[in-house]
Design a protein around this motif. Structure first.
Motif, PDB file in Angstrom:
ATOM      1  N   TRP A 115       0.875  -1.082  -0.117  1.00  0.00           N
ATOM      2  CA  TRP A 115      -0.064  -0.110  -0.078  1.00  0.00           C
ATOM      3  C   TRP A 115       0.851   1.247  -0.079  1.00  0.00           C
ATOM      4  CZ3 TRP A 115      -0.151   2.896   4.844  1.00  0.00           C
ATOM      5  CH2 TRP A 115      -0.883   4.182   4.634  1.00  0.00           C
ATOM      6  N   GLN A 116       1.972   1.314   0.839  1.00  0.00           N
ATOM      7  CA  GLN A 116       2.756   2.370   0.912  1.00  0.00           C
ATOM      8  C   GLN A 116       3.558   2.545  -0.437  1.00  0.00           C
ATOM      9  OE1 GLN A 116       5.163   1.456   4.337  1.00  0.00           O
ATOM     10  NE2 GLN A 116       4.086   2.849   5.705  1.00  0.00           N
ATOM     11  N   ALA A 117       4.046   1.614  -1.132  1.00  0.00           N
ATOM     12  CA  ALA A 117       4.561   1.712  -2.447  1.00  0.00           C
ATOM     13  C   ALA A 117       3.685   2.115  -3.417  1.00  0.00           C
ATOM     14  CB  ALA A 117       5.049   0.240  -2.794  1.00  0.00           C
ATOM     15  N   ILE A 118       2.315   1.739  -3.385  1.00  0.00           N
ATOM     16  CA  ILE A 118       1.423   2.436  -4.464  1.00  0.00           C
ATOM     17  C   ILE A 118       1.068   3.678  -4.034  1.00  0.00           C
ATOM     18  CG2 ILE A 118      -0.990   2.021  -5.227  1.00  0.00           C
ATOM     19  CD1 ILE A 118      -0.994  -0.930  -4.623  1.00  0.00           C
ATOM     20  N   ASP A 119       0.720   3.952  -2.889  1.00  0.00           N
ATOM     21  CA  ASP A 119       0.533   5.302  -2.453  1.00  0.00           C
ATOM     22  C   ASP A 119       1.800   6.339  -2.978  1.00  0.00           C
ATOM     23  OD1 ASP A 119      -1.954   6.152  -1.301  1.00  0.00           O
ATOM     24  OD2 ASP A 119      -0.945   6.900   0.528  1.00  0.00           O
ATOM     25  N   SER A 120       2.965   5.912  -2.915  1.00  0.00           N
ATOM     26  CA  SER A 120       4.072   6.903  -3.086  1.00  0.00           C
ATOM     27  C   SER A 120       4.094   7.230  -4.451  1.00  0.00           C
ATOM     28  CB  SER A 120       5.453   6.209  -2.521  1.00  0.00           C
ATOM     29  OG  SER A 120       5.721   5.021  -3.623  1.00  0.00           O
ATOM     30  N   ILE A 156       3.893   2.977 -13.453  1.00  0.00           N
ATOM     31  CA  ILE A 156       3.619   2.755 -12.226  1.00  0.00           C
ATOM     32  C   ILE A 156       4.348   1.502 -11.684  1.00  0.00           C
ATOM     33  CG2 ILE A 156       1.297   2.315 -10.768  1.00  0.00           C
ATOM     34  CD1 ILE A 156      -0.167   3.704 -12.828  1.00  0.00           C
ATOM     35  N   ALA A 157       4.351   0.411 -12.287  1.00  0.00           N
ATOM     36  CA  ALA A 157       5.061  -0.774 -12.029  1.00  0.00           C
ATOM     37  C   ALA A 157       6.425  -0.338 -11.557  1.00  0.00           C
ATOM     38  CB  ALA A 157       4.915  -1.926 -13.251  1.00  0.00           C
ATOM     39  N   THR A 158       7.076   0.421 -12.525  1.00  0.00           N
ATOM     40  CA  THR A 158       8.660   0.733 -12.252  1.00  0.00           C
ATOM     41  C   THR A 158       8.742   1.445 -10.852  1.00  0.00           C
ATOM     42  OG1 THR A 158       9.216   0.573 -14.542  1.00  0.00           O
ATOM     43  CG2 THR A 158      10.616   2.063 -13.031  1.00  0.00           C
ATOM     44  N   SER A 159       7.612   2.229 -10.728  1.00  0.00           N
ATOM     45  CA  SER A 159       7.903   3.139  -9.430  1.00  0.00           C
ATOM     46  C   SER A 159       7.591   2.246  -8.161  1.00  0.00           C
ATOM     47  CB  SER A 159       6.856   4.395  -9.576  1.00  0.00           C
ATOM     48  OG  SER A 159       6.727   5.055  -8.254  1.00  0.00           O
ATOM     49  N   ILE A 160       6.599   1.623  -8.282  1.00  0.00           N
ATOM     50  CA  ILE A 160       6.336   0.446  -7.160  1.00  0.00           C
ATOM     51  C   ILE A 160       7.250  -0.350  -6.846  1.00  0.00           C
ATOM     52  CG2 ILE A 160       4.637  -1.224  -6.417  1.00  0.00           C
ATOM     53  CD1 ILE A 160       2.535   0.218  -7.926  1.00  0.00           C
ATOM     54  N   TYR A 161       7.922  -0.873  -8.221  1.00  0.00           N
ATOM     55  CA  TYR A 161       9.210  -1.867  -7.788  1.00  0.00           C
ATOM     56  C   TYR A 161      10.346  -1.289  -6.808  1.00  0.00           C
ATOM     57  CZ  TYR A 161      13.261  -4.697  -9.252  1.00  0.00           C
ATOM     58  OH  TYR A 161      14.111  -5.457  -9.191  1.00  0.00           O
ATOM     59  N   LYS A 162      10.601  -0.021  -7.491  1.00  0.00           N
ATOM     60  CA  LYS A 162      11.703   0.679  -6.685  1.00  0.00           C
ATOM     61  C   LYS A 162      11.347   0.957  -5.382  1.00  0.00           C
ATOM     62  CE  LYS A 162      13.492   3.180 -10.798  1.00  0.00           C
ATOM     63  NZ  LYS A 162      13.697   4.371 -11.593  1.00  0.00           N
ATOM     64  N   LYS A 163      10.182   1.522  -4.902  1.00  0.00           N
ATOM     65  CA  LYS A 163       9.683   1.499  -3.494  1.00  0.00           C
ATOM     66  C   LYS A 163       9.651   0.617  -2.718  1.00  0.00           C
ATOM     67  CE  LYS A 163       8.014   4.096  -0.468  1.00  0.00           C
ATOM     68  NZ  LYS A 163       8.852   5.085   0.558  1.00  0.00           N
ATOM     69  N   LEU A 164       9.347  -0.891  -3.216  1.00  0.00           N
ATOM     70  CA  LEU A 164       9.391  -2.038  -2.572  1.00  0.00           C
ATOM     71  C   LEU A 164      10.608  -2.562  -2.341  1.00  0.00           C
ATOM     72  CD1 LEU A 164       6.566  -4.041  -4.547  1.00  0.00           C
ATOM     73  CD2 LEU A 164       6.470  -3.157  -2.354  1.00  0.00           C
ATOM     74  N   ILE A 191       1.393  -4.631 -13.432  1.00  0.00           N
ATOM     75  CA  ILE A 191       0.193  -3.662 -13.095  1.00  0.00           C
ATOM     76  C   ILE A 191      -0.840  -4.068 -14.057  1.00  0.00           C
ATOM     77  CG2 ILE A 191      -0.891  -1.458 -13.006  1.00  0.00           C
ATOM     78  CD1 ILE A 191       1.079  -2.027 -10.571  1.00  0.00           C
ATOM     79  N   ASP A 192      -2.231  -4.403 -13.727  1.00  0.00           N
ATOM     80  CA  ASP A 192      -3.039  -4.568 -14.430  1.00  0.00           C
ATOM     81  C   ASP A 192      -4.026  -3.427 -14.209  1.00  0.00           C
ATOM     82  OD1 ASP A 192      -2.565  -6.753 -16.312  1.00  0.00           O
ATOM     83  OD2 ASP A 192      -2.926  -8.146 -14.194  1.00  0.00           O
ATOM     84  N   LEU A 193      -4.494  -2.723 -15.209  1.00  0.00           N
ATOM     85  CA  LEU A 193      -5.577  -1.541 -15.040  1.00  0.00           C
ATOM     86  C   LEU A 193      -6.918  -1.866 -14.947  1.00  0.00           C
ATOM     87  CD1 LEU A 193      -3.653   1.650 -16.600  1.00  0.00           C
ATOM     88  CD2 LEU A 193      -3.402   0.964 -14.168  1.00  0.00           C
ATOM     89  N   LEU A 194      -7.583  -1.984 -13.715  1.00  0.00           N
ATOM     90  CA  LEU A 194      -8.830  -2.598 -14.012  1.00  0.00           C
ATOM     91  C   LEU A 194     -10.036  -1.644 -14.419  1.00  0.00           C
ATOM     92  CD1 LEU A 194      -8.726  -4.441 -10.390  1.00  0.00           C
ATOM     93  CD2 LEU A 194      -7.976  -5.431 -12.702  1.00  0.00           C
ATOM     94  N   PRO A 195     -10.978  -2.046 -14.959  1.00  0.00           N
ATOM     95  CA  PRO A 195     -12.101  -1.176 -15.453  1.00  0.00           C
ATOM     96  C   PRO A 195     -12.576  -0.237 -14.006  1.00  0.00           C
ATOM     97  CG  PRO A 195     -12.371  -3.376 -16.350  1.00  0.00           C
ATOM     98  CD  PRO A 195     -11.138  -3.251 -15.509  1.00  0.00           C
ATOM     99  N   LYS A 196     -13.266   0.726 -14.476  1.00  0.00           N
ATOM    100  CA  LYS A 196     -13.802   1.663 -13.380  1.00  0.00           C
ATOM    101  C   LYS A 196     -14.851   0.775 -12.779  1.00  0.00           C
ATOM    102  CE  LYS A 196     -11.223   5.281 -14.307  1.00  0.00           C
ATOM    103  NZ  LYS A 196     -10.389   4.783 -15.281  1.00  0.00           N
TER     104      LYS A 196
END
Length: 220
Positions: A115-120, A156-164, A191-196
């Protein structure tokens, strides 16, 4: 009940007269997760160390069914005593549930660290879900973005990877060593972007299938 806050509203103090307490060190708990036949070492209250995590095992002093019962909570010993209140026993804080992690062996992730990685990333999202690819060292994250927000899933995946891989979010160990291990093991984030409306629709379907008594209880 296992523990309560004192009048300083800081960490929690164990009740000494309700349960016999045993503590499974986090490293022992992880060994047990990987090998169900493994018998973990347990420590007593006077053997725990400040700053370390433990799974609680309780035996109720007053009878009943709780005989060496694993509560399923992982707690952190914040200090061995509380100087402000004069309490001389170890202080604790809830850390997470013991099954609230995804273990990749080279890195162990909790709901909080993901969650923190996604939030960052600063991405405006409605909700998310994460799971481990059983065949590969891939953390799959299903991400529902907020209405009107456009995001690039690769970025987004790259950013989360670095944070993790930040050692502050990992269990233990030297940060450079953890990074080397994850690169060698091909750990990655997808990352899979899910429908609204994905999560709102799921909740609505669950409620439709729930017994009416369950729905009424939730509303009250």
């Amino acid at each position: 009940m296992i523990a309560t806050q004192a009048w300083d509203y800081n960490s929690m103090t164990f009740f000494p007269n309700l349960n016999f307490l045993e503590f499974i060190p986090e490293e022992e708990q992880l060994k047990m997760q990987m090998d169900r036949s493994y018998q973990p070492e347990t420590l007593l209250l006077n053997e725990v160390n400040a700053g370390e995590n433990y799974e609680i095992v309780i035996t109720n002093f007053h009878g009943g069914s709780l005989m060496r019962y694993r509560v399923g909570d992982l707690i952190r010993i914040t200090s061995l005593h509380n100087d402000e209140t004069g309490i001389k026993t170890p202080q604790m804080a809830f850390e997470r549930r013991v099954d609230d992690f995804i273990n990749f062996y080279v890195v162990a992730l909790t709901e909080k660290s993901i969650w923190q990685a996604i939030d960052s990333t600063g991405v405006a999202y409605a909700d998310w879900i994460a799971y481990k690819d059983p065949e590969n060292l891939v953390l799959n994250i299903g991400l529902e973005l907020k209405e009107g927000y456009q995001g690039d899933k690769e970025a987004i995946a790259t950013s989360i990877y670095k944070k993790l891989l930040n050692p502050d979010n990992n269990r233990k160990g030297d940060g450079d060593e953890e990074n080397d291990l994850t690169e060698m093991a091909d750990f990655s984030v997808k990352i899979d972007l899910l429908p609204k409306g994905t999560f709102a629709g799921y909740i609505a379907r669950r409620r439709q299938k729930a017994p009416i008594s369950h729905i009424l209880n939730r509303r009250t």
